[in-house]
Write a protein that holds these residues in place. Structure first.
Motif, PDB file in Angstrom:
ATOM      1  N   ILE A  70      21.439  11.076   0.037  1.00  0.00           N
ATOM      2  CA  ILE A  70      21.318  10.530  -1.148  1.00  0.00           C
ATOM      3  C   ILE A  70      20.846  10.774  -2.543  1.00  0.00           C
ATOM      4  O   ILE A  70      19.613  10.981  -2.435  1.00  0.00           O
ATOM      5  N   ALA A  71      21.795  10.946  -3.659  1.00  0.00           N
ATOM      6  CA  ALA A  71      21.006  11.856  -4.649  1.00  0.00           C
ATOM      7  C   ALA A  71      22.485  10.579  -5.505  1.00  0.00           C
ATOM      8  O   ALA A  71      23.408  10.058  -5.799  1.00  0.00           O
ATOM      9  N   ASN A  72      21.977  11.026  -7.516  1.00  0.00           N
ATOM     10  CA  ASN A  72      22.824  10.728  -8.233  1.00  0.00           C
ATOM     11  C   ASN A  72      24.082  11.298  -8.391  1.00  0.00           C
ATOM     12  O   ASN A  72      24.538  12.366  -6.974  1.00  0.00           O
ATOM     13  N   HIS A  73      24.876  10.300  -8.994  1.00  0.00           N
ATOM     14  CA  HIS A  73      26.597  10.827  -8.651  1.00  0.00           C
ATOM     15  C   HIS A  73      26.051  12.100  -9.050  1.00  0.00           C
ATOM     16  O   HIS A  73      27.668  12.743  -8.765  1.00  0.00           O
ATOM     17  N   HIS A  90      22.849   5.262  -8.816  1.00  0.00           N
ATOM     18  CA  HIS A  90      22.364   5.598  -9.932  1.00  0.00           C
ATOM     19  C   HIS A  90      21.638   4.602 -10.582  1.00  0.00           C
ATOM     20  O   HIS A  90      20.831   3.974  -9.688  1.00  0.00           O
ATOM     21  N   ILE A  91      21.282   5.256 -11.804  1.00  0.00           N
ATOM     22  CA  ILE A  91      19.639   4.626 -12.003  1.00  0.00           C
ATOM     23  C   ILE A  91      19.450   2.927 -11.836  1.00  0.00           C
ATOM     24  O   ILE A  91      20.921   2.664 -12.457  1.00  0.00           O
ATOM     25  N   GLY A  92      19.336   2.397 -11.254  1.00  0.00           N
ATOM     26  CA  GLY A  92      18.699   1.262 -11.419  1.00  0.00           C
ATOM     27  C   GLY A  92      19.887  -0.301 -10.377  1.00  0.00           C
ATOM     28  O   GLY A  92      19.681  -0.544 -10.408  1.00  0.00           O
ATOM     29  N   GLY A  93      20.362   0.898 -10.271  1.00  0.00           N
ATOM     30  CA  GLY A  93      21.159   0.345  -9.116  1.00  0.00           C
ATOM     31  C   GLY A  93      20.726   0.300  -7.368  1.00  0.00           C
ATOM     32  O   GLY A  93      19.644   1.391  -6.828  1.00  0.00           O
ATOM     33  N   ARG A  94      21.098  -0.585  -6.680  1.00  0.00           N
ATOM     34  CA  ARG A  94      19.923  -0.821  -5.498  1.00  0.00           C
ATOM     35  C   ARG A  94      21.051  -1.039  -3.946  1.00  0.00           C
ATOM     36  O   ARG A  94      21.993  -1.945  -4.793  1.00  0.00           O
ATOM     37  N   THR A  95      20.851   0.004  -2.918  1.00  0.00           N
ATOM     38  CA  THR A  95      21.581  -0.950  -1.977  1.00  0.00           C
ATOM     39  C   THR A  95      21.158  -0.966  -0.457  1.00  0.00           C
ATOM     40  O   THR A  95      20.407  -0.569  -1.084  1.00  0.00           O
ATOM     41  N   LYS A  96      22.249  -1.723   0.288  1.00  0.00           N
ATOM     42  CA  LYS A  96      21.101  -1.969   1.872  1.00  0.00           C
ATOM     43  C   LYS A  96      21.976  -1.455   2.483  1.00  0.00           C
ATOM     44  O   LYS A  96      23.452  -0.497   2.318  1.00  0.00           O
ATOM     45  N   LEU A 108      11.266  10.365 -16.241  1.00  0.00           N
ATOM     46  CA  LEU A 108      11.822  11.428 -17.121  1.00  0.00           C
ATOM     47  C   LEU A 108      11.474  12.431 -17.149  1.00  0.00           C
ATOM     48  O   LEU A 108      10.524  12.972 -17.170  1.00  0.00           O
ATOM     49  N   HIS A 109      12.107  13.345 -17.070  1.00  0.00           N
ATOM     50  CA  HIS A 109      12.539  14.783 -17.023  1.00  0.00           C
ATOM     51  C   HIS A 109      13.753  15.067 -17.184  1.00  0.00           C
ATOM     52  O   HIS A 109      14.696  14.251 -18.127  1.00  0.00           O
ATOM     53  N   GLY A 110      14.536  16.749 -16.358  1.00  0.00           N
ATOM     54  CA  GLY A 110      15.290  16.878 -16.244  1.00  0.00           C
ATOM     55  C   GLY A 110      16.350  17.121 -14.438  1.00  0.00           C
ATOM     56  O   GLY A 110      15.364  16.900 -13.694  1.00  0.00           O
ATOM     57  N   SER A 111      17.561  17.532 -14.631  1.00  0.00           N
ATOM     58  CA  SER A 111      17.726  17.440 -13.713  1.00  0.00           C
ATOM     59  C   SER A 111      18.907  18.800 -13.305  1.00  0.00           C
ATOM     60  O   SER A 111      19.440  18.594 -12.116  1.00  0.00           O
ATOM     61  N   GLY A 112      18.802  19.838 -13.993  1.00  0.00           N
ATOM     62  CA  GLY A 112      19.459  20.913 -14.002  1.00  0.00           C
ATOM     63  C   GLY A 112      19.751  21.357 -13.009  1.00  0.00           C
ATOM     64  O   GLY A 112      18.549  21.316 -12.066  1.00  0.00           O
ATOM     65  N   ILE A 113      20.894  22.151 -11.781  1.00  0.00           N
ATOM     66  CA  ILE A 113      20.716  22.195 -10.803  1.00  0.00           C
ATOM     67  C   ILE A 113      21.145  24.069 -10.796  1.00  0.00           C
ATOM     68  O   ILE A 113      21.800  24.723 -11.781  1.00  0.00           O
ATOM     69  N   GLY A 123      23.410  15.168 -14.310  1.00  0.00           N
ATOM     70  CA  GLY A 123      22.158  14.012 -14.628  1.00  0.00           C
ATOM     71  C   GLY A 123      20.569  13.009 -14.606  1.00  0.00           C
ATOM     72  O   GLY A 123      20.285  14.161 -14.859  1.00  0.00           O
ATOM     73  N   ASN A 124      21.054  12.535 -14.211  1.00  0.00           N
ATOM     74  CA  ASN A 124      19.162  11.930 -14.389  1.00  0.00           C
ATOM     75  C   ASN A 124      18.176  11.901 -13.591  1.00  0.00           C
ATOM     76  O   ASN A 124      19.345  11.902 -12.142  1.00  0.00           O
TER      77      ASN A 124
END
Ligand code: NI
Ligand code: MN
Length: 225
Positions: A70-73, A90-96, A108-113, A123-124
């Motif tokens: 489970i990760a951002n897009h 993605h940010i703000g989303g909730r999933t059952k 508040l950070h970076g996310s480079g791979i 992404g964020n």
């Protein structure tokens, strides 16, 4: 729900058939005493951002255990080439989910791979509010202090893991403010002492926090929620 701290920002969350790991930085993590082979029957892997000390050994563990990542897009799209089971959010989303729900919160950070000397767009960065059987664990990921954390008060979080190591994330002073914003029942410090740059005294954090109970978990120590 049993939550075990494996050092740095690595959590193991167990409840019934669920065995989830957050930010599985195992191999390069000097604080972590387990090996990837010790991680069996992992069902879910949560990745807060693309940095090496968080995406860590996701690919190997996911393949070996057929775990759902489970990760951002953007991280999900990057991981897709490894032929893994992936759930993008993605940010703000909730999933059952069968076990409860997962909400992706901002950080508040970076996310480079990093890959072969290149820095790919990740992404964020994020945190997760993971609800299993009505109990909520918040893993903040790597983040600076933000007023947005005040919104987490409404989540009624049972257990919050917050970075305190400074330099790349909140230091102790800011993590104390974050604790006041979030109002979790219990707070556990993380992301400290792994490297020289993030040395911090978790007892000092504990002494300064007035708004929540603080539990300092040693590496491999568990608590029940
Ligand atoms: Ni990071
Ligand atoms: Mn980090």
């Amino acid at each position: 729900m049993k939550v075990t701290y494996l050092g740095h920002s690595v959590l193991l969350i167990e409840e019934g058939n669920i065995k989830a790991i957050v930010d599985p930085f195992i191999k390069g993590n000097d604080l972590c005493t387990i090996s990837i082979d010790d991680l069996t029957d992992i069902t879910h892997i949560y990745v807060t951002h693309g940095h090496d000390d968080h995406i860590g050994d996701t690919v190997e563990i996911a393949k070996k255990n057929k775990a759902l990542v489970i990760a951002n897009h953007e991280i999900a799209a990057y991981l897709d080439k490894f032929d893994l089971r992936i759930h993008a959010m993605h940010i703000g989303g909730r999933t059952k989910f069968d076990f409860g729900s997962v909400k992706m919160t901002n950080a508040l950070h970076g996310s480079g791979i990093s890959e072969n000397g290149n820095m790919l767009y990740g992404g964020n960065p994020c945190g997760f509010v993971i609800e299993i059987n009505g109990k909520k664990v918040y893993h903040a990921g790597d983040t600076g202090l933000t007023y947005d954390m005040k919104l987490l008060e409404d989540e009624n979080i049972d257990l919050a893991f917050l970075p305190i190591g400074g330099n790349f994330t909140m230091d102790i002073e800011d993590a104390v403010k974050a604790t006041d914003f979030i109002k979790a029942k219990t707070v556990v410090p993380m992301h400290y002492d792994t490297f020289e740059l993030i040395k911090a005294d978790p007892q000092l954090f504990k002494n300064k926090v007035k708004s929540s109970k603080v539990v300092v978990l040693k590496v491999n120590e568990s608590m029940n929620v």
